[in-house]
Structure formats: C-alpha cells, structure tokens
Motif scaffolding. Sequence first.
Motif, PDB file in Angstrom:
ATOM      1  N   GLY B 424      41.928  49.915  41.991  1.00 20.86           N
ATOM      2  CA  GLY B 424      41.052  49.707  43.159  1.00 20.86           C
ATOM      3  C   GLY B 424      39.799  49.314  42.746  1.00 20.86           C
ATOM      4  N   ASP B 425      38.937  48.995  43.562  1.00 21.12           N
ATOM      5  CA  ASP B 425      37.651  48.506  42.878  1.00 21.12           C
ATOM      6  C   ASP B 425      36.876  49.742  42.614  1.00 21.12           C
ATOM      7  OD1 ASP B 425      37.523  49.282  45.986  1.00 21.12           O
ATOM      8  OD2 ASP B 425      35.498  48.761  45.868  1.00 21.12           O
ATOM      9  N   SER B 426      36.892  50.621  42.895  1.00 23.30           N
ATOM     10  CA  SER B 426      36.166  51.788  42.516  1.00 23.30           C
ATOM     11  C   SER B 426      36.734  52.356  41.187  1.00 23.30           C
ATOM     12  CB  SER B 426      36.023  53.020  43.582  1.00 23.30           C
ATOM     13  OG  SER B 426      35.158  54.167  43.162  1.00 23.30           O
ATOM     14  N   THR B 427      38.055  52.579  41.081  1.00 21.86           N
ATOM     15  CA  THR B 427      38.663  53.126  39.966  1.00 21.86           C
ATOM     16  C   THR B 427      38.659  52.092  38.683  1.00 21.86           C
ATOM     17  OG1 THR B 427      40.555  54.047  41.273  1.00 21.86           O
ATOM     18  CG2 THR B 427      40.863  53.989  38.935  1.00 21.86           C
ATOM     19  N   ILE B 450      42.725  43.623  41.340  1.00 19.14           N
ATOM     20  CA  ILE B 450      41.631  44.710  41.686  1.00 19.14           C
ATOM     21  C   ILE B 450      41.665  44.722  43.217  1.00 19.14           C
ATOM     22  CG2 ILE B 450      39.224  45.186  41.399  1.00 19.14           C
ATOM     23  CD1 ILE B 450      39.199  43.697  38.612  1.00 19.14           C
ATOM     24  N   LEU B 451      42.126  45.609  43.881  1.00 18.37           N
ATOM     25  CA  LEU B 451      42.047  45.709  45.349  1.00 18.37           C
ATOM     26  C   LEU B 451      40.917  46.347  45.858  1.00 18.37           C
ATOM     27  CD1 LEU B 451      45.701  47.459  45.950  1.00 18.37           C
ATOM     28  CD2 LEU B 451      45.235  44.949  45.636  1.00 18.37           C
ATOM     29  N   ASP B 452      40.130  45.250  46.290  1.00 21.91           N
ATOM     30  CA  ASP B 452      38.644  45.353  46.490  1.00 21.91           C
ATOM     31  C   ASP B 452      38.546  45.600  47.936  1.00 21.91           C
ATOM     32  OD1 ASP B 452      35.941  45.830  46.819  1.00 21.91           O
ATOM     33  OD2 ASP B 452      35.335  43.687  45.877  1.00 21.91           O
ATOM     34  N   ASN B 453      38.332  47.023  48.366  1.00 22.55           N
ATOM     35  CA  ASN B 453      38.067  47.312  49.873  1.00 22.55           C
ATOM     36  C   ASN B 453      36.818  48.112  49.897  1.00 22.55           C
ATOM     37  OD1 ASN B 453      38.451  49.874  48.791  1.00 22.55           O
ATOM     38  ND2 ASN B 453      39.933  50.656  50.032  1.00 22.55           N
ATOM     39  N   GLY B 466      30.854  49.574  41.772  1.00 19.26           N
ATOM     40  CA  GLY B 466      30.907  48.349  41.047  1.00 19.26           C
ATOM     41  C   GLY B 466      30.957  47.276  42.261  1.00 19.26           C
ATOM     42  N   ASN B 467      30.453  47.653  43.425  1.00 23.07           N
ATOM     43  CA  ASN B 467      30.372  46.797  44.581  1.00 23.07           C
ATOM     44  C   ASN B 467      29.480  45.615  44.508  1.00 23.07           C
ATOM     45  OD1 ASN B 467      31.260  46.174  47.226  1.00 23.07           O
ATOM     46  ND2 ASN B 467      29.880  47.739  48.240  1.00 23.07           N
ATOM     47  N   GLY B 468      30.103  44.348  44.679  1.00 23.28           N
ATOM     48  CA  GLY B 468      29.593  43.333  44.636  1.00 23.28           C
ATOM     49  C   GLY B 468      29.368  42.605  43.310  1.00 23.28           C
ATOM     50  N   LYS B 469      29.936  43.484  42.420  1.00 20.80           N
ATOM     51  CA  LYS B 469      29.813  43.120  40.957  1.00 20.80           C
ATOM     52  C   LYS B 469      30.942  42.918  40.187  1.00 20.80           C
ATOM     53  CE  LYS B 469      25.499  46.171  40.366  1.00 20.80           C
ATOM     54  NZ  LYS B 469      25.911  47.384  41.027  1.00 20.80           N
ATOM     55  N   ILE B 470      32.299  42.897  41.046  1.00 22.17           N
ATOM     56  CA  ILE B 470      33.476  42.790  40.147  1.00 22.17           C
ATOM     57  C   ILE B 470      33.781  41.408  39.416  1.00 22.17           C
ATOM     58  CG2 ILE B 470      35.908  42.971  40.876  1.00 22.17           C
ATOM     59  CD1 ILE B 470      34.768  45.320  41.431  1.00 22.17           C
ATOM     60  N   GLU B 471      33.608  40.527  40.274  1.00 21.42           N
ATOM     61  CA  GLU B 471      33.744  39.079  39.325  1.00 21.42           C
ATOM     62  C   GLU B 471      32.970  39.068  38.367  1.00 21.42           C
ATOM     63  OE1 GLU B 471      33.591  39.827  42.760  1.00 21.42           O
ATOM     64  OE2 GLU B 471      33.576  37.608  43.591  1.00 21.42           O
ATOM     65  N   ASP B 472      31.434  39.370  38.387  1.00 20.17           N
ATOM     66  CA  ASP B 472      30.729  39.404  37.001  1.00 20.17           C
ATOM     67  C   ASP B 472      31.062  40.263  36.101  1.00 20.17           C
ATOM     68  OD1 ASP B 472      28.994  37.616  38.283  1.00 20.17           O
ATOM     69  OD2 ASP B 472      27.739  39.151  39.225  1.00 20.17           O
ATOM     70  N   ILE B 473      31.687  41.316  36.495  1.00 25.41           N
ATOM     71  CA  ILE B 473      32.099  42.244  35.487  1.00 25.41           C
ATOM     72  C   ILE B 473      33.299  41.606  34.688  1.00 25.41           C
ATOM     73  CG2 ILE B 473      33.428  44.505  34.816  1.00 25.41           C
ATOM     74  CD1 ILE B 473      31.897  45.568  37.268  1.00 25.41           C
ATOM     75  N   ARG B 516      40.226  40.777  48.737  1.00 27.08           N
ATOM     76  CA  ARG B 516      39.157  41.573  49.233  1.00 27.08           C
ATOM     77  C   ARG B 516      39.029  41.590  50.670  1.00 27.08           C
ATOM     78  NH1 ARG B 516      34.280  39.388  46.398  1.00 27.08           N
ATOM     79  NH2 ARG B 516      34.615  41.072  44.974  1.00 27.08           N
ATOM     80  N   ARG B 517      38.805  42.730  51.271  1.00 30.29           N
ATOM     81  CA  ARG B 517      38.752  42.809  52.624  1.00 30.29           C
ATOM     82  C   ARG B 517      38.474  44.540  52.854  1.00 30.29           C
ATOM     83  NH1 ARG B 517      42.339  44.152  57.019  1.00 30.29           N
ATOM     84  NH2 ARG B 517      43.982  43.452  55.928  1.00 30.29           N
ATOM     85  N   GLU B 518      37.209  44.857  53.764  1.00 30.01           N
ATOM     86  CA  GLU B 518      37.043  46.122  53.768  1.00 30.01           C
ATOM     87  C   GLU B 518      37.945  47.011  54.300  1.00 30.01           C
ATOM     88  OE1 GLU B 518      33.109  46.532  55.934  1.00 30.01           O
ATOM     89  OE2 GLU B 518      33.170  48.672  55.282  1.00 30.01           O
ATOM     90  N   CYS B 519      37.904  48.290  53.823  1.00 34.84           N
ATOM     91  CA  CYS B 519      38.790  49.363  54.226  1.00 34.84           C
ATOM     92  C   CYS B 519      38.633  49.483  55.663  1.00 34.84           C
ATOM     93  CB  CYS B 519      38.135  50.500  53.691  1.00 34.84           C
ATOM     94  SG  CYS B 519      38.674  52.222  54.236  1.00 34.84           S
TER      95      CYS B 519
END
Lengths: 195, 539
Positions: B424-427, B450-453, B466-473, B516-519
């Motif tokens: 997940g995105d947070s993990t 990376i399941l980004d909810n 990491g919200n909004g920064k995943i691709e950059d990371i 990517r889709r919000e929870c």
Amino acid sequence: MKRDIILAGVGGQGIISIASIIGFTAFQQGLYMKQSEVHGMSQRGGNVQSNLRISDKEIASDLIPLGKADLIIAVEPLESLRYLPGLCKDGWVITSTKPYVNIANYPPIDDILKEIKSLPHHIALDAEAIAKDVGSVKAANIVILGAASPFLEMAFENIENAIRFIFRKKGEEITAINLKALHAGRDFTDQNRAN
Amino acid sequence: MQKLLLLGDEAIAQGALDAGLSGIYAYPGTPSTEITEFVQNSRQAFENEVRCSWSANEKTAMEAALGMSYAGKRVMVCMKHVGLNVAADPFMNSAITGANGGMIVVAADDPSMHSSQNEQDSRFFGKFAMIPILEPANQQEAYDMVYYGFDFSEKYKIPVLMRIPTRLAHSRSGVERNTTRRQNNIALPDNLRQYVLLPAFARKRYSHLLKEQVKYEQESGNSQFNRYTDGDDKSKGVIVCGIAHNYLLENYPDRKVPFPVLKIGQYPLPKKMIERILSECNEILILEDGYPFVEEMIKGFLSGTGKVKGRLDGTIPRDGELNPNIVAFALGIEETKGLDIPTLMVNRPPSLCSGCPHIDSFNAINEVMVPFTKGRVFSDIGCYTLGALQPFETINSCVDMGASITMAKGAADAGLVPSIAVIGDSTFSHSGMTGLLDAVNDKSPVTVFILDNQTTAMTGGQDSPGNGKIEDICRGVGVEEAHIHVIRPLKRYHKENVKIINEELAYQGVSVIIPRRECVVNINKRTQEKIKKANNTDS
C-alpha cells in the motif's frame, strides 16, 4: 443496579453508536461504565462485538464473564446467536431479523430465525423495514436500541437526550429521524413482549 | 476535577496533555492509533501548539521524540507492539543516552492477535533496554501513570516504557483529571556529550544505566502502582499484572480476594514485595496478559517445586489474552457459561468494502498470473492483506511492514521469475522505499504494485506520509520512467490495465505499477465531515 450488555453485528452496522448512546446516558446518570470496542481489521465486514457494562458500583473487568450478560443486542440475526455462551439464564436477546449476507455459506435465514424463536426471552424485529418507514434505513441500529430500551433500566427521556446530543452535528432532520426510530423500536417491544 | 469518558488510549493522551506534553510522534497501528488521534483532535493540544502529525514510521517517530527530549521538552512516542521492532534501534540506544525532557514510549500489545501478526510482549523490550515499565490496570491508572511517568523520566533522566493491551486501549471508562502543567522551556542537557554514543562515552553511559537500576527498583517498591493486599488464606498468593487485576477482582463480587495479592503496575519488580509473597504463601498463581514474563523471572530455579502456577505449567493457556473465565478456572471457581452456540453458526471473516479499489487490482493481478504457477505474489500489511482470503486468494505473504518488495526481490534473485510485490502507499513510505532501492541496485526482475488509495486505510484513514510523492520517490531511487505506470483500478479499465501489467511482467528489471483510486471509506468520511461542518456553520 447492573446491566451487562453484549452488542453484536457486522462491521459498519453501527453497534458502536448504540454503545455510545447507552454509555453516554449511563455516564450522565452518574453510573459507572466500561465499554470495550472493536477497532482495526475486523471492522471491514467481519463480525464485531462490544461489551458494555453499566453499574451503580465500581466495575472490575472490561470483559463480561461468560454467562453473566443480561442482554444481547444484535443488529443482525446470525450475529445475535454468536455470543449466546455469554448470556445469563434469564437474559434477553434483542435482534434485527434482517440478514446481512456477505459470506457464501450464510445459513438459511429460516433456520436462524427458528433458533432465535427457540430462545426463552427474545425480541426479533425487522429493524431495517421499520427504519425505512420512519425516514432512513441508516437508523436501523437506533430502532434496535429503542427495542432494547425497556430492558436498560434507564429513563427513556435520558436516552432521547443522549441521541439529541450525539447527533447534534448531523443536523435537525437526522436527529428527528433517529428519535422516531427510537420510539418505533420501543413501541415494537411494548406490543410484542410476551412476559 | 472534571470526569471524562475516555478510551484507555485517550486517557493516555489526555494524561500527557495535562502533564505538559510538547509533542507526540507516531505511525498508526492498531491498537495504539487513538492516542495520537486524540491529541490531533484536542482543542487543548491545538491551543498549546502541541506537535502531533503522523511520522513516516516508528523509527523516525522514536528518533524525533529523542530530539525533542534532548531539547528539554516533554514528548511521547506511540506505536503498536510490532512497531517497537521497527523502532528498536533508537529505543535500545535511548536507554544509553537517557532522556532530558520527559520521554514516554507507549507500546500497545495485542494478545490474541485481534489485529496483528504476533502477540509479542513489549515488557521484554523494557527489560532488554533496562528502563522502567509502567503497566496500567484501567483507564484511570493509564492517565495517572503518564502524569507520574513524565516526572519519573525527568527525575532519573531516562525514557519510560508504558505497555498496554488491546482491551485497555479500546475500552472506555470514566477518568478523573489532574491539574494541568505548563510545557517545559527549551533546556539542553547539562552534558553535551550525553547523546554521543562513541564507545568511550557509551561505556560511561552504560555503566551509569547499570548503577541506576537499584534506584528504579526502589521506586517500584514505593510506587502507588505496586500494591500488596494481605489475605487470611495463605494456601495461595496471587501476583497480578496490569489489566489482569480487573479479571481477578471480577471473580469476587465483594472485591475481597481471600488470598494475599500483589498487584504489579511498575517494573522492575519490587523485590521485597515479591520475596514476601513467595515466603508467606504455599503456592503462587501468576496472572499476566501476554507472555509469562513475570512467571519466568520468578520461576527460575523454583521450576521443579511446582510452587509457581501460571502459563508455563498449563494452569493458564500459554497463548491468547486473559479474561475473567480463564482466571476463574485458575482459581478453582465454578464455570458460568450460558447456552451453546447453535451448530448452524459460521465464521464471518473481514472482507474488502464494496467498491474498494483493491478489488479491481486483485482481479487484474489474478488474470495476469493465470499462465504461471501459484505462489508468486508477496504482500504486506494493510487492508489488501485480505487479498489472501476468498474470493481473491491473490497474495502469498504478509510478514512485516515493507517485506513485500524485499521478499519478492529475494525470490526473484533465487530465480522465481516473475515475482510480484503488492504494497500500500502508506506501507511503501513507511518501509518499502529502501527495499525498492535494493531491487533497483540489483536490477532484480520484480513487478511492484503500490496500491495507492491515498490514505492509511486499515487503521481508519490517517494521512499517508508519501501522499502525492509516490512516483517521485520511485524515480528518485532509480526506477526507470518507462517502467513506472499509474493505472486506474476500475472495471472499465480492466483490459487496458491487464495489458500494461503483462508488458511489465515480461520486463527483466524493476517495474512499478501504481493503481490509484481513493479509499471508499475515506470518501464517505469526507462527505460526512462536510455535512457536519455545514450544520455547524448554520447554527
């Protein structure tokens, strides 16, 4: 005075709201209370339960010992049966009859209802249908609270006040629907209580 | 003073605020999450500018807390038991550096694994680090112990560990407040080498820690939280820790136990009281939630005598949380069970919410994995761990935060290609980033989802670091641009998504796919909050 209550349902059905309202009422009346809640993974559609203990004397354990609960309040019929080992001999089961089917092997509803009707003390009602009549299916949990209210040994208007307080931020309309739901549940028990 | 209705977690938070807390650091984890959330929602904390947003993980939280303590302020750091594993390095070393401003570490244990992958007992960590441990029995003690713990921490310049079980964390009861204390001013340690753990300095600090042990033990002997209550019947003596005290009392309606009872709430164990109960009673029953921590210490060389009863000899089950019935059985009190559960009963395991974006991701992954043998999908800790269950049965591992990427890498290194990671995105921002760097450096053939909810969903929707920064990371650690794909996990894009995944599975290097889709729970929560706000402005 003591009331040990097991609240049962499926994650997301609002048993914590019922617990909060009863707990708030008890607290306002100066009673001792302990309420253990379920957080985390099981909230996602799994079976959930909460132990709510109210007493005029200090309470020791957060958990109710087996066979000592006075009431099982359930918002789902299958879940009303899951915690029977916790209920005392003269205890009441108050439950909705409307099944929440999110598993493939959910038992036939008629068999479940037969089990409920075989219990010596029970109140079984379709809380969702009643809630819909008073304005919103979302108030089904409050219908169940209303049906359980005669067994709580608390003044009814105190429960009403707790609902007014807890729903105050959701607006007047939602508060009014929940108060109606509470009354409807109570009326059902008054008319159907056998003894 | 005013009485509040609080969860155990909330009582800890309120106690810290009243004791002059300047900052709280944490990563969400059941059953500890509500401590930090309470501070985040507290007007008192807001008015006093208490620092309270989420940290990237427990290690960064622990280190930041150490820094705030260095600066002389009171600080709390909170985590679930397994979070303390992540923070173990700074935690163990904080015992050597010591504290300056009061520092309390809260570890919330989960006996019976209601929401965890093990039931490790954090008291072992406290003993390992040789720092004092506080273990409250109820919500009021949780509040009082925090208040007391900060004073203790500043008196002896040492971090204090508070250990609570799920039952206390998530149970609500009335709590009476103490007076509120002002926050500390900035004041650096007297010795500016206190925190420099070069071997020569560290040896001095360690020998100081060893010398202090006797003082901690004396404090335990005088503590209000360790209590000896004598009883006439000396055939048995009961040593009872933390919340187990409630289960003991529950079995005596008048709250009078006939045996001598030693209630433990503060460690190291109070030696004189232990010696007294051991010498005065024929048999010792030990009641403690979690591991047989006290029992092992006391049993020691007495193990052959049968005098000490507890989890080790089967008087109490070896695993799982305690309850009043287990304690009743150990005391020889009659069973009080109600009716049996009807035979028609079935289990109702948790499941993904209707409309959850993970459902679409798992459906896509299952489809692309059809041509391959089973057992190639490594996963992680979050709602998506439910992908191990029916109807998906997509994932094959869940070990610790971040282990999906590194395990997939190790399996790929062994020749299991394709290997897939699902995180997940947070993990990912908690502990996945460094593993991704390893995979890139080794050019391991792994496909990472990376399941980004856009939230930390399972613990209730906290901000994802990491919200909004995943691709950059991902770009930053060296994943090639051509192999980073953001997809929409929706039924109508299923075919398109399957095509992209298939292409990346064929690539012999690191690919990252970000559905990517919000929870959906988060969307509902935001809508509810909007309604609440609208009603508030009306009135």
